[in-house]
Design an enzyme around this catalytic site. Structure first.
Site, PDB file in Angstrom:
ATOM      1  N   GLU A   1       6.487   3.971   6.932  1.00  0.00           N
ATOM      2  CA  GLU A   1       7.304   4.712   8.610  1.00  0.00           C
ATOM      3  C   GLU A   1       8.395   4.442   7.900  1.00  0.00           C
ATOM      4  OE1 GLU A   1       4.644   3.636  12.312  1.00  0.00           O
ATOM      5  OE2 GLU A   1       4.518   1.941  11.020  1.00  0.00           O
TER       6      GLU A   1
ATOM      7  N   GLY B   1      -4.326   8.631   9.426  1.00  0.00           N
ATOM      8  CA  GLY B   1      -4.526   8.418  10.750  1.00  0.00           C
ATOM      9  C   GLY B   1      -3.093   8.631  11.388  1.00  0.00           C
ATOM     10  N   PHE B   2      -1.586   8.340  10.618  1.00  0.00           N
ATOM     11  CA  PHE B   2      -0.189   8.423  11.151  1.00  0.00           C
ATOM     12  C   PHE B   2      -0.107   8.177  13.050  1.00  0.00           C
ATOM     13  CE2 PHE B   2      -1.120  12.217   8.447  1.00  0.00           C
ATOM     14  CZ  PHE B   2      -0.758  11.576   7.250  1.00  0.00           C
TER      15      PHE B   2
ATOM     16  N   GLY C   1       6.126  -4.051   6.011  1.00  0.00           N
ATOM     17  CA  GLY C   1       6.136  -2.991   5.610  1.00  0.00           C
ATOM     18  C   GLY C   1       6.672  -1.611   5.142  1.00  0.00           C
TER      19      GLY C   1
ATOM     20  N   ARG D   1       9.980  -7.307   0.002  1.00  0.00           N
ATOM     21  CA  ARG D   1       8.909  -8.015  -1.721  1.00  0.00           C
ATOM     22  C   ARG D   1       8.300  -6.424  -1.306  1.00  0.00           C
ATOM     23  NH1 ARG D   1       7.359 -11.700  -5.055  1.00  0.00           N
ATOM     24  NH2 ARG D   1       6.534 -10.649  -6.800  1.00  0.00           N
TER      25      ARG D   1
HETATM   26 MO1  MOS Z   1       1.657   3.974  12.952  1.00  0.00          MO
HETATM   27  S1  MOS Z   1       2.819   5.210  14.398  1.00  0.00           S
HETATM   28  O1  MOS Z   1       2.011   2.165  13.992  1.00  0.00           O
HETATM   29  O2  MOS Z   1      -0.038   4.175  12.645  1.00  0.00           O
END
Ligand code: MOS
Length: 755
Positions: free
Chosen positions: A716, A246-247, A713, A639
């Site tokens: 990104e 999706g990005f 996360g 982690r």
């Molecule tokens: Mo990302 S731009 O929050 O899918």
């Protein structure tokens, strides 16, 4: 010796549990679902980008074979607007309902929809709709000057001040700074181009609506579509089993979703509407073009005294999407005087939206490039310049960092890259007849948690099941949930069934903003704990149970076994035994945790992931050939639950970063406003041949402010900074400073290093 319990699989390289389903073709993506009587919808796209429709002639199209309906403004039926809710809810980046008026604001805006028995008939009918327009030259101008907007503006995510952050006196300190840098950096419009196209299959059953959609946020989509069609949320079901990436392009509903729903309502049959690749360039989001002026003031020793980050980003005529380039600016370095400010430039383009690392990725390209140029001006090592300006706290928010190891990222990366062998003189490093260039840049990306809920079951065959309405957008969420559940239930990973991607499941987080993993940890752990509590109760109340007449508090659960705390885990009984004795097929626990996104409370900690990239390019002056030859990336992401998938995320982001630095650029035709290179042949992304061996390292500092595992996360952060590392490496090899992405071969023809 105590009996060995199953060691936790968290932190162990684990191949994706959904891999076999994908490679054998069993996995069903949203548009793979077929239903009896299914019809196909194909939209008619505006061929102008500015002004209005004067006439829409559907007479020929309506009579074509297989055509069920041609929908347009006068016959589509009622579609309401949606509104922003609390937290991550009700988000829609293009709120205008389809066909709401006759005004055309961008090329490719949908003006009608053909619905037919087959895709081919629908396409032929869409092509036969004759649209007349009154047109004006669209504004798709590349140069961005801020429009006259108020100091506080409404954005797609709520109100924002254009003065995003300020401390001290940035312009005064800049004026008197002994060393100054004042440069403007430009990033182009980029398009997400996930392999799987966007599409919606909509089906009505009375006043119930079912949607198959490749969504990164099924619950948000449910809210928005319920509002648009005047339905109760419980009457809308959104299903997303697999997503072919999706990005960010699939985070929020685009206009084709309500179109498919309205069409299905009109014809009384299921309707499938899958976009063409061209349409995805026009009307399904893109990364906004930005123009960012960065001013740095410093002492001759390299201490920052002033930082000004002033940027303009494009937006569409319709919507207020803000490409938040200032996301990381206020906290990334220690500087007493700072000002971050933004403006918008309205363009006749489709609405920009979140694209992997929205805001921070173009923002850090600019600020990290400026840091590199400042280091050169100071004749300093850019690694040292960054270390010298390491902040003790988040100076923007004036709160401590939860866990920041940026300096260690830089030092560890420098060691792995052998940075100490660097010769900073342009064109001075050679290998095998090629000129080498080395560069570095830092990265940061927000770490946060969305609200999430989950159910965990323990079953009498020794297996477990976890259910959560999250999505796996190919990042490995299925596997993360399996690992978390295996850890708590003490069962092997392959004995965990994971169910995702459906609004009938417990509330799942958005798969965006790199927050899905951090968000599901507390929900899954709480659900598992509740299941275990129910199990222990059964263990003490079942006649004939080895724990009959004990108190649940006397018992413990570890490694899949129940035992008496006082006796230790040695004499435990597997949970399947307890369930069988109790004649229970399963026990199910539910868990929920509230998100910190959208919370009104001021956060106690500044929570981010950090990282850096070291890049080597090779320059072959005889044929003006620039290649990225080596990249070392170090990431401080808390982690890492599954390092195999984690490295894969960072590698994918670096590949995208090579594209950002050297290739990607959505170009608009100044005549009609169309994205010209709206196909995979002309919109060039980095492919295997562009990518060298990538070296990815993680620091391993659990961030326990975020969740019990300490996981942040990683989706990104890997794309932040990489373009700045490549552009400065390119300067070292060629002597050309490129400040507008992507670097084009024609930029490099002025290189002094031509022989
Ligand atoms: Mo990302 S731009 O929050 O899918």
């Amino acid at each position: 010796m105590p009996q060995e319990t199953t060691a936790s699989p968290i932190g162990r390289d684990t191949p994706r549990i959904d891999g076999p389903l994908k490679v054998t073709g069993v996995a069903q993506y949203a548009s793979d679902f077929h239903f009896p009587g299914l019809l196909y919808g194909v939209p008619v796209e505006a061929t102008i980008a500015n002004r209005k429709i004067t006439k829409l002639d559907t007479a020929v199209a309506e009579k074509m074979p297989g055509v069920h309906a041609i929908l347009y403004r006068q016959n589509i039926g009622k579609i309401f607007r949606s509104t922003l809710g609390k937290g991550v809810n009700g988000i829609c980046i293009e709120r205008r309902p389809p066909f709401d008026d006759d005004i055309i604001r961008y090329y490719g805006q949908y003006v009608a929809l053909a619905v037919a028995d087959t895709f081919e008939s629908a396409k032929a009918a869409a092509d036969a709709v004759v649209v007349s327009y009154a047109k004006e030259k669209p504004n798709v101008e590349d140069k961005l000057t801020a429009d006259d907007d108020p100091d506080e503006v409404m954005t797609s995510y709520g109100p924002e001040k254009r003065l995003q952050s300020e401390r001290g006196d940035a312009s005064g300190a800049f004026a008197s700074a002994p060393v100054k840098l004042d440069q403007t950096y430009v990033t182009p419009a980029e398009t997400h181009v996930p392999i799987e196209l966007q599409g919606t299959t909509a089906m009505w059953d009375g006043d119930h609506l079912n949607i198959y959609e490749e969504s990164q946020a099924v619950f948000n989509m449910r809210t928005v579509l319920a509002q648009m069609f005047g339905l109760r949320e419980e009457n809308v079901r959104v299903i997303t089993k697999f997503v072919g990436s999706g990005f960010g392009s699939k985070l929020w509903p685009w206009t084709h979703c309500p179109l498919a729903v309205a069409a299905a309502r009109q014809v009384g049959k299921p309707v499938k509407l899958v976009l063409s690749r061209k349409m995805t360039f026009q009307s399904a989001g893109h990364r906004a073009r930005t123009q960012q002026r960065v001013r740095l003031g410093a002492t001759p020793e390299g201490k920052l005294v002033s930082l000004e980050h002033d940027y303009v980003c494009e937006r569409s005529m319709l919507e207020e999407y803000h490409e938040n380039c200032g996301e990381a600016t206020a906290f990334h370095y220690s500087v007493p005087n700072l000002r971050v400010h933004f403006g918008w430039a309205r363009r006749n383009i489709g609405t920009p939206s979140d694209m992997r690392g929205p805001g921070a990725v173009p923002g850090l390209y600019a600020t990290e490039s400026a840091m590199n140029e400042l280091a050169d001006q100071l004749k300093m090592d850019p690694v040292q310049l960054r270390i010298l300006n390491e902040p003790k706290i988040d100076e923007g928010e004036r709160i401590p960092f939860s866990s920041r190891h940026y300096v260690e990222c830089l030092q560890f990366g420098a060691e792995k890259f052998r940075w100490s062998r660097r010769n900073a003189e342009v064109g001075a490093m050679k290998r095998d007849g090629l000129t080498l260039g080395w560069g570095v840049a830092g990265a940061a990306w927000i770490a946060t948690r969305d609200s999430a809920a989950a159910n965990v079951e323990l079953r009498d065959d020794g297996s477990a099941r976890v259910a959560c309405g999250a999505q796996d957008i190919r990042t490995g969420t299925y596997t993360v949930l399996a690992l978390l559940t295996a850890d708590k239930a003490g069962v092997p990973v392959e004995k965990v069934e994971v169910v995702l991607g459906d609004t009938t499941l417990p509330l799942g987080p958005v798969s965006g903003g790199s927050q899905a993993t951090a968000s599901v940890v507390p929900a899954v752990f709480a659900a598992a704990d509740n299941a275990i509590t129910i199990l222990l109760n059964a263990a003490t109340t079942t006649p004939g149970s080895p724990f009959e007449n004990r108190k649940p508090d006397d018992l413990a659960f570890e490694g899949g076994r129940v035992f008496v705390k006082a006796d230790g885990p040695g004499g435990g009984v597997p949970f399947a035994e307890i369930l069988k004795r109790a004649n229970l097929r399963r026990v199910t626990g539910s868990g929920r945790s509230e998100g910190i996104v959208g919370s009104k409370e001021k956060p106690k900690f500044s929570i981010h992931s950090y990282g850096c990239h070291f890049a080597e390019v090779t320059w072959q002056p005889e044929i003006a050939r620039l290649r990225v030859n080596r990249v070392v990336t170090v990431t401080d992401a808390g982690r890492v639950i599954n390092p195999l998938a984690g490295r894969n995320q960072i590698e994918g982001a670096v590949v995208m970063g090579i594209g950002m630095a050297l290739l990607e650029h959505t170009t608009y035709d100044p005549q009609n406003g169309a994205p010209i290179n709206s196909n995979l042949a002309d919109y060039i992304v980095a492919v295997n041949a562009d990518v060298p061996k990538l070296e990815v390292h993680f620091l391993d500092y659990p961030d326990l402010e975020l969740n019990a595992v300490g996981a942040r996360g990683i989706g990104e952060i890997g794309l932040a900074g990489i373009a700045a590392a490549i552009t400065v490496a390119t300067y070292r090899a060629t002597g050309v400073r490129v400040r507008e992405l992507p670097i084009k071969v024609e930029d490099l023809l002025t290189s002094s290093i031509l022989t």
